[in-house]
Design a protein around this motif. Structure first.
Motif, PDB file in Angstrom:
ATOM      1  N   UNK A  55      18.554  12.787  10.398  1.00  0.00           N
ATOM      2  CA  UNK A  55      19.627  11.875  10.001  1.00  0.00           C
ATOM      3  C   UNK A  55      19.364  10.439  10.449  1.00  0.00           C
ATOM      4  N   UNK A  56      18.413  10.256  11.341  1.00  0.00           N
ATOM      5  CA  UNK A  56      18.082   8.911  11.822  1.00  0.00           C
ATOM      6  C   UNK A  56      17.009   8.238  10.962  1.00  0.00           C
ATOM      7  N   UNK A  57      16.376   9.026  10.102  1.00  0.00           N
ATOM      8  CA  UNK A  57      15.287   8.513   9.265  1.00  0.00           C
ATOM      9  C   UNK A  57      15.836   8.106   7.901  1.00  0.00           C
ATOM     10  N   UNK A  58      15.505   6.903   7.472  1.00  0.00           N
ATOM     11  CA  UNK A  58      16.033   6.380   6.209  1.00  0.00           C
ATOM     12  C   UNK A  58      14.993   6.553   5.100  1.00  0.00           C
ATOM     13  N   UNK A  59      15.118   7.637   4.349  1.00  0.00           N
ATOM     14  CA  UNK A  59      14.226   7.900   3.217  1.00  0.00           C
ATOM     15  C   UNK A  59      14.867   7.365   1.951  1.00  0.00           C
ATOM     16  N   UNK A  60      14.169   6.488   1.257  1.00  0.00           N
ATOM     17  CA  UNK A  60      14.721   5.859   0.063  1.00  0.00           C
ATOM     18  C   UNK A  60      13.788   6.029  -1.131  1.00  0.00           C
ATOM     19  N   UNK A  61      14.388   6.014  -2.315  1.00  0.00           N
ATOM     20  CA  UNK A  61      13.601   6.040  -3.551  1.00  0.00           C
ATOM     21  C   UNK A  61      13.102   4.633  -3.847  1.00  0.00           C
ATOM     22  N   UNK A  62      11.824   4.512  -4.121  1.00  0.00           N
ATOM     23  CA  UNK A  62      11.263   3.218  -4.477  1.00  0.00           C
ATOM     24  C   UNK A  62      10.412   3.322  -5.730  1.00  0.00           C
ATOM     25  N   UNK A  63      10.005   2.190  -6.238  1.00  0.00           N
ATOM     26  CA  UNK A  63       9.112   2.160  -7.393  1.00  0.00           C
ATOM     27  C   UNK A  63       8.043   1.090  -7.163  1.00  0.00           C
ATOM     28  N   UNK A  64       6.802   1.504  -7.311  1.00  0.00           N
ATOM     29  CA  UNK A  64       5.681   0.588  -7.080  1.00  0.00           C
ATOM     30  C   UNK A  64       5.570  -0.369  -8.267  1.00  0.00           C
ATOM     31  N   UNK A  65       5.626  -1.670  -7.990  1.00  0.00           N
ATOM     32  CA  UNK A  65       5.571  -2.651  -9.083  1.00  0.00           C
ATOM     33  C   UNK A  65       4.265  -3.460  -9.085  1.00  0.00           C
ATOM     34  N   UNK A  66       3.494  -3.323  -7.991  1.00  0.00           N
ATOM     35  CA  UNK A  66       2.213  -4.032  -7.936  1.00  0.00           C
ATOM     36  C   UNK A  66       1.320  -3.346  -6.911  1.00  0.00           C
ATOM     37  N   UNK A  67       0.024  -3.260  -7.215  1.00  0.00           N
ATOM     38  CA  UNK A  67      -0.922  -2.638  -6.293  1.00  0.00           C
ATOM     39  C   UNK A  67      -2.181  -3.489  -6.225  1.00  0.00           C
ATOM     40  N   UNK A  68      -2.636  -3.750  -5.002  1.00  0.00           N
ATOM     41  CA  UNK A  68      -3.864  -4.500  -4.806  1.00  0.00           C
ATOM     42  C   UNK A  68      -4.748  -3.791  -3.785  1.00  0.00           C
ATOM     43  N   UNK A  69      -6.023  -4.014  -3.887  1.00  0.00           N
ATOM     44  CA  UNK A  69      -6.941  -3.524  -2.870  1.00  0.00           C
ATOM     45  C   UNK A  69      -6.826  -4.435  -1.645  1.00  0.00           C
ATOM     46  N   UNK A  70      -6.791  -3.843  -0.465  1.00  0.00           N
ATOM     47  CA  UNK A  70      -6.764  -4.668   0.746  1.00  0.00           C
ATOM     48  C   UNK A  70      -8.075  -5.445   0.821  1.00  0.00           C
ATOM     49  N   UNK A  71      -8.030  -6.752   1.037  1.00  0.00           N
ATOM     50  CA  UNK A  71      -9.256  -7.563   1.017  1.00  0.00           C
ATOM     51  C   UNK A  71     -10.244  -7.229   2.132  1.00  0.00           C
ATOM     52  N   UNK A  72      -9.749  -6.609   3.207  1.00  0.00           N
ATOM     53  CA  UNK A  72     -10.622  -6.339   4.348  1.00  0.00           C
ATOM     54  C   UNK A  72     -10.793  -4.859   4.667  1.00  0.00           C
ATOM     55  N   UNK A  73     -10.327  -3.981   3.771  1.00  0.00           N
ATOM     56  CA  UNK A  73     -10.440  -2.544   4.041  1.00  0.00           C
ATOM     57  C   UNK A  73     -10.501  -1.769   2.732  1.00  0.00           C
ATOM     58  N   UNK A  74     -11.617  -1.127   2.476  1.00  0.00           N
ATOM     59  CA  UNK A  74     -11.795  -0.388   1.225  1.00  0.00           C
ATOM     60  C   UNK A  74     -10.850   0.797   1.105  1.00  0.00           C
ATOM     61  N   UNK A  75     -10.404   1.346   2.234  1.00  0.00           N
ATOM     62  CA  UNK A  75      -9.576   2.551   2.173  1.00  0.00           C
ATOM     63  C   UNK A  75      -8.074   2.251   2.115  1.00  0.00           C
ATOM     64  N   UNK A  76      -7.721   0.965   2.059  1.00  0.00           N
ATOM     65  CA  UNK A  76      -6.309   0.601   2.056  1.00  0.00           C
ATOM     66  C   UNK A  76      -5.880  -0.079   0.754  1.00  0.00           C
ATOM     67  N   UNK A  77      -4.685   0.278   0.291  1.00  0.00           N
ATOM     68  CA  UNK A  77      -4.037  -0.424  -0.808  1.00  0.00           C
ATOM     69  C   UNK A  77      -2.862  -1.227  -0.240  1.00  0.00           C
ATOM     70  N   UNK A  78      -2.531  -2.296  -0.933  1.00  0.00           N
ATOM     71  CA  UNK A  78      -1.325  -3.060  -0.608  1.00  0.00           C
ATOM     72  C   UNK A  78      -0.390  -2.933  -1.809  1.00  0.00           C
ATOM     73  N   UNK A  79       0.740  -2.268  -1.603  1.00  0.00           N
ATOM     74  CA  UNK A  79       1.690  -2.063  -2.693  1.00  0.00           C
ATOM     75  C   UNK A  79       2.928  -2.936  -2.504  1.00  0.00           C
TER      76      UNK A  79
END
Length: 218
Positions: A55-79
């Motif tokens: 009950x302390x955790x706030x889980x919300x519905x979201x929608x990804x509107x943009x995705x980019x590759x992290x400029x300094x990490x191949x394994x990371x996305x920035x959404x």
């Protein structure tokens, strides 16, 4: 899943680490909670107490509107994720090794929205995307296409008690305690202590992943 960014499917203090020196991703360690998911599914409590930390955790519905590759990490996305706030949230996730960037655009996801914001390779992440993992496969959790963006995720038969924490304090390890009981069942439904996670705006439709059964959610 990947517990990186967002304020689907991932400071959150990363626990999961990817091969070698690939630093913590936003996925809470599937490995850490790799106790058989089937076992966890079968240990359904008859009820979830009013003081349960879920009950302390706030889980919300979201929608990804943009995705980019992290400029300094191949394994990371920035959404950029719309959670029906004034501005979209930036979320850094470790999803890049598991799915194509293009496949995330417009996808509905589940966001842990009260994680304490933290930086991943210089980019501030404002939440975490939940995903299911099993073996070497990872998939984002997905609500139905008819639920409301921004609505709070509920647990079947257990109304939310009070308001979630404004920000989860990392030292208290609240999400870590909850995550050990988050698994997918044999129907690919996301569950907590054996009860399905649902969205009420669409008639309590279950939150699911695409194919993973008996997987750990983080």
């Amino acid at each position: 899943m990947l517990r990186l960014s967002l304020n689907s499917c991932i400071k959150t203090r990363p626990i999961l680490t990817i091969p070698s020196s690939r630093v913590s991703v936003t996925l809470y360690s599937i490995k850490r909670y790799s106790t058989a998911a089937t076992e966890q599914e079968n240990t359904t409590s008859n009820t979830i107490a009013e003081n349960d930390t879920i009950h302390r955790v706030n889980l919300r519905v979201g929608q990804i509107i943009k995705v980019e590759q992290h400029p300094d990490a191949d394994h990371l996305f920035i959404e950029q994720v719309n959670v029906n706030e004034e501005l979209p949230r930036t979320i850094v996730s470790g999803l890049a090794p598991y799915m194509a960037k293009e496949s995330l655009l417009s996808k509905r996801v589940i966001v842990v929205s009260n994680m304490k914001p933290s930086k991943f390779r210089g980019v501030l992440s404002q939440g975490m995307l939940l995903a299911a993992g099993k073996d070497s496969k990872v998939e984002l959790l997905q609500p139905s296409n008819t639920c409301q963006i921004g609505e709070r995720v509920e647990i079947e038969s257990h109304p939310a008690v009070g308001e979630p924490d404004t920000v989860l304090k990392p030292k208290q390890k609240i999400f870590e305690g909850v995550a050990q009981f988050l698994v997918t069942d044999k129907g690919k439904n996301a569950t907590y202590k054996g009860y399905k996670l649902v969205t009420s705006s669409d008639g309590n439709q279950p939150i699911q992943c695409e194919t993973i059964t008996d997987g750990q959610i983080s």
